[in-house]
Design a protein around this motif. Sequence first.
Motif, short mmCIF file in Angstrom:
data_model
loop_
_atom_site.label_atom_id
_atom_site.label_comp_id
_atom_site.label_asym_id
_atom_site.label_seq_id
_atom_site.Cartn_x
_atom_site.Cartn_y
_atom_site.Cartn_z
N SER A 44 0.83 -1.20 0.00
CA SER A 44 0.00 0.00 0.00
C SER A 44 0.86 1.26 0.00
N ARG A 45 1.97 1.23 0.77
CA ARG A 45 2.80 2.43 0.87
C ARG A 45 3.80 2.55 -0.28
N PHE A 46 4.42 1.44 -0.69
CA PHE A 46 5.55 1.53 -1.60
C PHE A 46 5.33 0.89 -2.98
N GLY A 47 4.21 0.18 -3.16
CA GLY A 47 4.04 -0.62 -4.36
C GLY A 47 4.13 0.14 -5.66
N VAL A 48 3.49 1.29 -5.75
CA VAL A 48 3.48 2.05 -7.00
C VAL A 48 4.89 2.44 -7.42
N ALA A 49 5.71 2.84 -6.45
CA ALA A 49 7.05 3.34 -6.76
C ALA A 49 7.98 2.26 -7.29
N ILE A 50 7.72 0.99 -6.94
CA ILE A 50 8.65 -0.07 -7.34
C ILE A 50 8.04 -1.06 -8.31
N ASP A 51 6.88 -0.75 -8.85
CA ASP A 51 6.21 -1.69 -9.76
C ASP A 51 7.08 -1.97 -10.97
N GLY A 52 7.18 -3.23 -11.34
CA GLY A 52 7.95 -3.63 -12.50
C GLY A 52 9.42 -3.85 -12.23
N ALA A 53 9.87 -3.67 -10.99
CA ALA A 53 11.28 -3.79 -10.67
C ALA A 53 11.61 -5.20 -10.17
N THR A 54 12.87 -5.60 -10.35
CA THR A 54 13.38 -6.84 -9.78
C THR A 54 13.98 -6.55 -8.42
N ILE A 55 13.71 -7.43 -7.45
CA ILE A 55 14.13 -7.20 -6.07
C ILE A 55 15.46 -7.90 -5.80
N HIS A 56 16.46 -7.12 -5.42
CA HIS A 56 17.76 -7.64 -5.02
C HIS A 56 17.96 -7.34 -3.53
N GLY A 57 18.90 -8.04 -2.91
CA GLY A 57 19.11 -7.80 -1.49
C GLY A 57 20.49 -8.16 -1.00
N THR A 58 20.93 -7.44 0.03
CA THR A 58 22.18 -7.76 0.72
C THR A 58 21.92 -8.46 2.05
N VAL A 59 20.65 -8.54 2.44
CA VAL A 59 20.30 -9.14 3.74
C VAL A 59 19.77 -10.55 3.53
N SER A 60 19.81 -11.34 4.60
CA SER A 60 19.39 -12.74 4.51
C SER A 60 17.88 -12.88 4.65
N HIS A 61 17.31 -13.82 3.90
CA HIS A 61 15.89 -14.12 4.03
C HIS A 61 15.58 -14.96 5.27
N GLN A 62 16.61 -15.35 6.01
CA GLN A 62 16.40 -16.15 7.23
C GLN A 62 15.88 -15.29 8.38
N HIS A 63 15.93 -13.96 8.21
CA HIS A 63 15.42 -13.05 9.23
C HIS A 63 14.19 -12.33 8.69
N ILE A 64 13.41 -11.77 9.58
CA ILE A 64 12.08 -11.28 9.22
C ILE A 64 12.13 -10.20 8.14
N TYR A 65 13.07 -9.30 8.21
CA TYR A 65 13.16 -8.22 7.22
C TYR A 65 13.44 -8.77 5.83
N GLY A 66 14.46 -9.60 5.69
CA GLY A 66 14.76 -10.19 4.40
C GLY A 66 13.66 -11.12 3.92
N LEU A 67 13.06 -11.88 4.83
CA LEU A 67 11.96 -12.77 4.48
C LEU A 67 10.82 -12.02 3.82
N LEU A 68 10.42 -10.91 4.43
CA LEU A 68 9.31 -10.14 3.90
C LEU A 68 9.67 -9.43 2.60
N PHE A 69 10.79 -8.69 2.61
CA PHE A 69 11.11 -7.81 1.50
C PHE A 69 11.70 -8.54 0.30
N ARG A 70 12.42 -9.63 0.54
CA ARG A 70 13.09 -10.32 -0.57
C ARG A 70 12.31 -11.51 -1.11
N VAL A 71 11.36 -12.05 -0.32
CA VAL A 71 10.68 -13.28 -0.73
C VAL A 71 9.16 -13.11 -0.75
N LEU A 72 8.54 -12.90 0.40
CA LEU A 72 7.08 -12.94 0.48
C LEU A 72 6.41 -11.78 -0.24
N TRP A 73 6.89 -10.58 -0.05
CA TRP A 73 6.30 -9.43 -0.72
C TRP A 73 6.44 -9.53 -2.24
#
Length: 570
Positions: free
Chosen positions: A162-191
Amino acid sequence: MAEWRALPLLFSGDASADAARIVAFEHGAAVPFESFRRQVLAWRCRFRREAGTRVALHAESSLSFAAALFGAWHAGKIVTLPGDVLPDTLERLRTVVDAFAGDLPDGLQPDFAHGDAGDDVLRPLDLRSTRLVIYTSGSSGEPAAVEKRLHQLDSEIASLESRFGVAIDGATIHGTVSHQHIYGLLFRVLWPLAAGRPFAAQRLAYPEQIAATLDAQPSVLVSSPAHLKRLSTTIDWRAMKPGLRAVFSSGGPLPPEASASVHRLWGVVPVEVFGSTETGGIASRQGSTQAWSPLRGVDWRIDGETLAVRSAHLPDAQWFVSADRAVAVEQGFVLVGRADRIVKIEERRISLTAIERGLQASPLVHEARTLLLTGERTVVAAVCRLTHEGRDLLASAGKRVLVQKLRDILAGSIDAIALPRRWRFVETLPVDTQGKVTEARLAVLFKPLLPRPDWQSRTANTVSLNLDVDAELAVFDGHFPITPVLPGVALLDWAIRLGREAFALQRQFARMDVLKFQLLVRPGTRLNLQLDWQENHGALAFRYTSELGAHASGRVLFTALPVAAEELVP
């Protein structure tokens, strides 16, 4: 906008329409949704044959991790995510789970041979019974299991979209953080999965990898202060700037200078997201000097000085009182520190209580206190009152050996980044007027006693040096706090210390002679110190001056040390 799909319904709907959609990129190859779905079925098949309901999952690839996670959920398993794979962590896990999966020792692997087993339907997951357990540090320092139900995760990613979707639509998600923790899990995988955005399976560990991987194609980087504080100006970032839609940061406050550096080098201002494993996302801000703005559906209030939150990201509708102190402002709230003994170093939660407990369990330490020292590098400092055995070791082997012994004792239970780097050994712990050991009193022990000398000229018998008198010097503490003045005894102490260093004096203090104090020394003064060693008289003459004039002068008389004692002088 990408088509939004709630997590429970991720595999429902028209499979043919979804089949070609790109879910992820792994080693440069695009992975379509149908391939991902087949991986989920293969994992479900393997998990269904496994007795027990609890499985621990760890996988380096975010794609393999996501397939195993949904395969386990569709097989009715409760998934536990270890924060690391240290031997002690795995031993604890063996007592609370029924099986390991993925890259863990003897971990279960997907069964592609019997993946669908005549049933390739993945029915909607139940929001309440589908569960995940994530380990994080509790206030006691012991790893604490935090359970998340699917409705909490689903609600949180809907809030992020709801807050950020429009700004990042169509983009590929990369990350430096691990998906084993809640932040990486949400932002790199589930979202990304729910929003239909592809994600990169491999984590980017170094700035050079970021520059080499991201290009002009639309992209988002999910990162942390630990990475964003270390961006090199020698790397050519030009190729990634046109496509970079957003940079997210979480896990700790991003220093303003780091935010400015990201903006200057990459062309975007990082979005910081504030929350915890227990609370989920709470608020965001863009520009690290701004107030935090709550995410959609998050209620907040200040209980006393402490931030309390209520949202669908929590397990129930009760208010959760955090350990973060906050102040309400017009645009939201401002954080003003932690109320507990958990601190963060390089985005890792460290319990000062656990370090103190580990030191006090040693036969060398009777009492210990720890604190965080900030500067060029944030480190843990320890103040210890030693036992008889500890004092004997200090006297016989020295501080270096004692410190190494204590660090070795802690190493088995404390993360290496949290091992104390600064040490003080005292007869009694410092207390305030109420008899309490406070952080302020402890911090004084680590303040410098004298400024760093800037040697101007040196001969066999004379030296000239400059001293910048900083307000943070320990000698100012308690000495006219409203209008700080440098004590005269400090000038005398500095002259003796620096004289011993300059002329290698192996002599014993006898008395003072012709001591004069002409002008007060205040913080911010640059002093020039002239030292003259008068060998025939055993006297050290000193004179302090500044642009204001002469501040102090005198002579210190020394006598020769007994021969046996000379060897003891450092």
